[in-house]
Design an enzyme around this catalytic site. Structure first.
Site, PDB file in Angstrom:
ATOM      1  N   CYS A 184       3.138  -6.867   1.598  1.00 38.62           N
ATOM      2  CA  CYS A 184       1.911  -6.259   2.589  1.00 38.62           C
ATOM      3  C   CYS A 184       1.205  -7.230   3.468  1.00 38.62           C
ATOM      4  O   CYS A 184       0.523  -8.043   2.723  1.00 38.62           O
ATOM      5  CB  CYS A 184       0.965  -5.348   1.833  1.00 38.62           C
ATOM      6  SG  CYS A 184      -0.204  -4.629   2.625  1.00 38.62           S
ATOM      7  N   CYS A 217       3.625  -5.850   9.903  1.00 39.75           N
ATOM      8  CA  CYS A 217       3.291  -5.052   8.860  1.00 39.75           C
ATOM      9  C   CYS A 217       4.667  -4.711   8.369  1.00 39.75           C
ATOM     10  O   CYS A 217       5.455  -4.239   9.050  1.00 39.75           O
ATOM     11  CB  CYS A 217       2.538  -3.911   9.514  1.00 39.75           C
ATOM     12  SG  CYS A 217       2.301  -2.444   8.304  1.00 39.75           S
ATOM     13  N   SER A 241       0.952  -1.333   0.139  1.00 42.61           N
ATOM     14  CA  SER A 241      -0.160  -0.075  -0.045  1.00 42.61           C
ATOM     15  C   SER A 241       0.851   1.288  -0.065  1.00 42.61           C
ATOM     16  O   SER A 241       0.268   2.538  -0.202  1.00 42.61           O
ATOM     17  CB  SER A 241      -0.870   0.074   1.060  1.00 42.61           C
ATOM     18  OG  SER A 241      -0.186   0.147   2.409  1.00 42.61           O
TER      19      SER A 241
HETATM   20  N1  DGL Z   1       2.502  -2.329   4.727  1.00 40.91           N
HETATM   21  C1  DGL Z   1       1.096  -2.761   5.072  1.00 40.91           C
HETATM   22  C2  DGL Z   1       1.302  -4.218   5.807  1.00 40.91           C
HETATM   23  O1  DGL Z   1       2.170  -4.793   5.657  1.00 40.91           O
HETATM   24  C3  DGL Z   1       0.369  -1.567   5.306  1.00 40.91           C
HETATM   25  C4  DGL Z   1      -0.994  -1.648   5.776  1.00 40.91           C
HETATM   26  C5  DGL Z   1      -2.041  -0.536   5.493  1.00 40.91           C
HETATM   27  O2  DGL Z   1      -1.586  -0.029   4.384  1.00 40.91           O
HETATM   28  O3  DGL Z   1      -2.625  -0.267   6.372  1.00 40.91           O
HETATM   29  O4  DGL Z   1       0.128  -4.444   6.339  1.00 40.91           O
END
Ligand code: DGL
Length: 260
Positions: free
Chosen positions: A69, A179, A7
């Site tokens: 992600c 995350c 994201s």
């Molecule tokens: N890098 C994403 C993850 O690993 C971010 C999550 C998001 O955009 O809320 O969950």
């Protein structure tokens, strides 16, 4: 070519592990920052966005896609695997190693709302964490701070302190980063935990999985000169370019229209 998306800039924490393990591998990275954060969006919307990105990456000749992600993995990896003929590698919170190595029997997990709700996380917890105490915490606001280039700011430190203190009080000796944005917060996290809490990032294990699948498919297009890295963002490119520069890369991110 390997495709990779998140994201936002979080997936760069996975990108650097893949590059460390497979230095000649060409990689194309997409940040869907126009829709960041995914964590508060309904799963249907995350599925729609990630299908659009995957379609684009496959059109650009990517033969394997890393869903860098956790939130997108939780919401969409089954749908992506069903929709496209290429292998997808997703993120899995490192609950298993944390449970195996914890001496106190208490493990903290920091992730987004979407990841905690996902079937994958619930199954992992059931399989590996039945004998330990898990202190879960949603990291509201942390992704946004990393996206703004504020990973090591007083605001980040304040939020992290609020999120991590209950874990430490409960006796956690491992902190699982659920995350891909959070590894960029490790310097700030360590200011709070000191050396007594082990911080677990699943990205190196994901890189090994990518290596395994590429070897299996004999499709690692290793360049003997230097690999091509391409970076795209559906929104602003400023933070990504700052981070690329911090990682010593001359590459600049380009804006990509993924709205139609
Ligand atoms: N890098 C994403 C993850 O690993 C971010 C999550 C998001 O955009 O809320 O969950």
């Amino acid at each position: 070519m390997v495709g990779m998306f998140d994201s936002g800039v979080g997936g760069l924490s996975v990108w650097r592990e893949v590059v460390a393990l497979l230095p000649g591998q060409n990689i194309m990275y997409v940040s869907d920052n126009a829709y960041c954060p995914y964590g508060s969006r309904p799963a249907e919307e995350v599925i729609e966005r990630t299908k659009k990105i995957s379609e684009y990456l496959i059109r650009q000749s990517c033969s394997l896609i890393v869903v860098a992600c956790n939130t997108a993995t939780a919401a969409a990896i089954d749908a992506l695997r069903a929709a496209f003929p290429v292998p997808f590698v997703g993120m899995e919170p490192a609950v298993k190693p944390a449970a195996l190595h914890s001496r106190t029997g208490v493990v903290g997990i920091l992730a987004t709302r979407g990841t905690f709700k996902g079937r994958l996380y619930q199954e992992t917890l059931h399989r590996f964490a039945s004998q330990i105490r898990v202190v879960e915490q949603t990291g509201d606001g942390l992704v946004e701070l990393v996206e703004q280039g504020l990973a090591d700011s007083p605001q980040a430190l304040r939020l992290l302190r609020q999120y991590i203190a209950p874990m430490i009080e409960a006796g956690a000796d491992h902190l699982v980063l659920g995350c891909t944005h959070y590894p960029f917060l490790i310097p700030a996290i360590q200011k709070i935990t000191g050396p007594r809490v082990a911080i677990l990032n699943p990205a190196p294990a994901v890189a090994k999985r990518v290596q395994f699948l590429l070897n299996e498919a004999h499709s690692s297009h290793m360049s003997t000169v230097s690999a091509h890295y391409k970076f795209f963002a559906s929104g602003a490119v400023a933070t990504m370019n700052m981070m690329l520069q911090d990682m010593g890369l001359a590459a600049k991110a380009k804006q990509l229209n993924l709205f139609s």
